[in-house]
Write a protein that holds these residues in place. Structure first.
Motif, short mmCIF file in Angstrom:
data_model
loop_
_atom_site.label_atom_id
_atom_site.label_comp_id
_atom_site.label_asym_id
_atom_site.label_seq_id
_atom_site.Cartn_x
_atom_site.Cartn_y
_atom_site.Cartn_z
N VAL A 34 0.85 -1.18 0.00
CA VAL A 34 0.00 0.00 0.00
C VAL A 34 0.89 1.24 0.00
O VAL A 34 1.65 1.47 0.95
CB VAL A 34 -0.94 0.03 1.22
N LEU A 35 0.80 2.01 -1.07
CA LEU A 35 1.59 3.24 -1.20
C LEU A 35 0.67 4.43 -1.33
O LEU A 35 -0.37 4.34 -1.99
CB LEU A 35 2.50 3.16 -2.44
N PRO A 36 1.01 5.56 -0.73
CA PRO A 36 0.19 6.77 -0.92
C PRO A 36 0.17 7.17 -2.39
O PRO A 36 1.22 7.20 -3.05
CB PRO A 36 0.91 7.82 -0.06
N ILE A 37 -1.01 7.47 -2.89
CA ILE A 37 -1.12 7.79 -4.31
C ILE A 37 -0.33 9.04 -4.66
O ILE A 37 0.22 9.15 -5.76
CB ILE A 37 -2.60 7.92 -4.72
N TRP A 38 -0.21 9.98 -3.71
CA TRP A 38 0.56 11.19 -4.03
C TRP A 38 2.02 10.86 -4.29
O TRP A 38 2.67 11.46 -5.15
CB TRP A 38 0.43 12.24 -2.92
N ARG A 39 2.54 9.86 -3.57
CA ARG A 39 3.93 9.44 -3.81
C ARG A 39 4.05 8.78 -5.18
O ARG A 39 5.04 8.99 -5.90
CB ARG A 39 4.39 8.46 -2.73
N ILE A 40 3.08 7.97 -5.53
CA ILE A 40 3.11 7.33 -6.84
C ILE A 40 3.07 8.40 -7.93
O ILE A 40 3.83 8.34 -8.90
CB ILE A 40 1.93 6.34 -7.00
N HIS A 41 2.19 9.39 -7.76
CA HIS A 41 2.11 10.44 -8.76
C HIS A 41 3.45 11.13 -8.95
O HIS A 41 3.82 11.47 -10.09
CB HIS A 41 1.05 11.48 -8.37
N ARG A 42 4.18 11.35 -7.88
CA ARG A 42 5.47 12.04 -7.98
C ARG A 42 6.49 11.21 -8.77
O ARG A 42 7.49 11.75 -9.22
CB ARG A 42 6.01 12.34 -6.58
N ALA A 43 6.25 9.93 -8.93
CA ALA A 43 7.16 9.09 -9.71
C ALA A 43 6.70 8.91 -11.15
O ALA A 43 7.44 8.34 -11.96
CB ALA A 43 7.30 7.71 -9.05
N ILE A 44 5.49 9.38 -11.48
CA ILE A 44 5.00 9.22 -12.84
C ILE A 44 5.86 10.07 -13.78
O ILE A 44 6.16 11.23 -13.51
CB ILE A 44 3.51 9.63 -12.94
N GLY A 45 6.22 9.47 -14.87
CA GLY A 45 7.20 10.05 -15.78
C GLY A 45 8.43 9.17 -15.85
O GLY A 45 9.15 9.16 -16.84
N MET A 46 8.67 8.41 -14.78
CA MET A 46 9.67 7.34 -14.83
C MET A 46 9.10 6.17 -15.60
O MET A 46 7.89 5.97 -15.63
CB MET A 46 10.01 6.83 -13.42
N GLY A 47 9.96 5.38 -16.19
CA GLY A 47 9.52 4.12 -16.75
C GLY A 47 9.28 3.12 -15.63
O GLY A 47 9.78 3.29 -14.51
N GLY A 48 8.52 2.07 -15.92
CA GLY A 48 8.21 1.08 -14.91
C GLY A 48 9.43 0.40 -14.32
O GLY A 48 9.43 0.02 -13.14
N ASP A 49 10.51 0.25 -15.11
CA ASP A 49 11.72 -0.38 -14.61
C ASP A 49 12.40 0.47 -13.55
O ASP A 49 13.12 -0.04 -12.69
CB ASP A 49 12.69 -0.66 -15.76
N GLN A 50 12.16 1.79 -13.59
CA GLN A 50 12.73 2.70 -12.61
C GLN A 50 11.75 2.97 -11.47
O GLN A 50 12.13 3.15 -10.32
CB GLN A 50 13.08 4.03 -13.29
N LEU A 51 10.45 3.00 -11.80
CA LEU A 51 9.43 3.38 -10.82
C LEU A 51 9.31 2.37 -9.69
O LEU A 51 9.20 2.76 -8.51
CB LEU A 51 8.09 3.56 -11.54
N VAL A 52 9.30 1.10 -9.99
CA VAL A 52 9.09 0.09 -8.95
C VAL A 52 10.17 0.16 -7.88
O VAL A 52 9.85 0.28 -6.68
CB VAL A 52 8.97 -1.32 -9.56
N PRO A 53 11.45 0.09 -8.21
CA PRO A 53 12.46 0.17 -7.13
C PRO A 53 12.49 1.54 -6.46
O PRO A 53 12.78 1.62 -5.26
CB PRO A 53 13.78 -0.13 -7.85
#
Length: 220
Positions: A34-53
């Motif tokens: 469970v991750l805060p959606i605001w934190r996820i939003h701040r990572a949008i723009g990264m590719g999935g290979d970078q976003l997950v770690p």
């Protein structure tokens, strides 16, 4: 002294960033993360290979990285029909092309998504080239995507147009400047701190302000 305009697609030309954030949120939930959606939003723009770690750590990437990205593909499919282009997207591409720039759409999205978004923006007759996730091994904030996009253009020097700090970081690593728009939900301060040399609230504002950017004319 740019002669090529390199456009990010997701969040810049089409309104997808919040759909991406929700799709990632639901993907992590499948693995009881469970991750805060605001934190996820701040990572949008990264590719999935970078976003997950970046969001969940290297251990989660090692154990679930590929499965999380598969889950994201499935979750994002539920939103795809809700995606629309931003006002002015097609007009911006046409105007930049009219001014003499080569136009390349730089996306690390899946091929089927990129193809769909090209049609939404009516970009096929304007763009000189475009990229997908098939074209790079490392996504933003690595510079690979920006470098690949420039290689596909008839020009030799680029200016990035993007919506996220990760666009600006990737471009800076490739020695390319960035003009940013706030369509992705990031603040002017975040975008400038990442390296954007100019920030506009919308694509229409950018069209009106092109003369004050390196997109005024090739070589500006």
């Amino acid at each position: 002294m740019a002669d090529t305009a390199i456009f990010d697609v997701d969040g810049t030309l089409v309104d997808t960033n919040y759909q991406h954030a929700l799709a990632w949120y639901r993907s992590f939930l499948r693995f009881d993360i469970v991750l805060p959606i605001w934190r996820i939003h701040r990572a949008i723009g990264m590719g999935g290979d970078q976003l997950v770690p970046s969001l969940a750590g290297d251990d989660v990437e090692e154990r679930h990285g590929e499965a999380l990205r598969t889950a994201w593909t499935e979750e994002f499919a539920a939103f795809i029909d809700e995606v629309h282009p931003f006002d002015g997207a097609h007009d911006l591409l046409v105007e930049v092309k009219r001014r003499g720039f080569a136009v390349v759409l730089a996306s690390s999205g899946k091929k089927e998504h990129v193809e769909r978004f090209l049609d939404l923006v009516d970009a096929r007759g304007v763009a000189d080239a475009w990229t997908t996730s098939d074209d790079v091994t490392a996504s933003k904030p690595a510079p690979d995507l920006v470098q690949t996009a420039l290689k596909r253009a008839p020009g030799s020097s680029g200016i990035m147009i993007g919506d996220s700090p990760w666009d600006a970081v990737a471009a800076r690593k490739a020695d390319i400047a960035t003009v940013a728009v706030r369509t992705g939900g990031f603040s002017s301060e975040e975008l400038r701190e990442a390296g954007a040399i100019g920030v506009f609230d919308s694509l229409r504002d950018l069209i009106d302000g092109l003369d004050d950017t390196p997109l005024a004319h090739p070589g500006a």
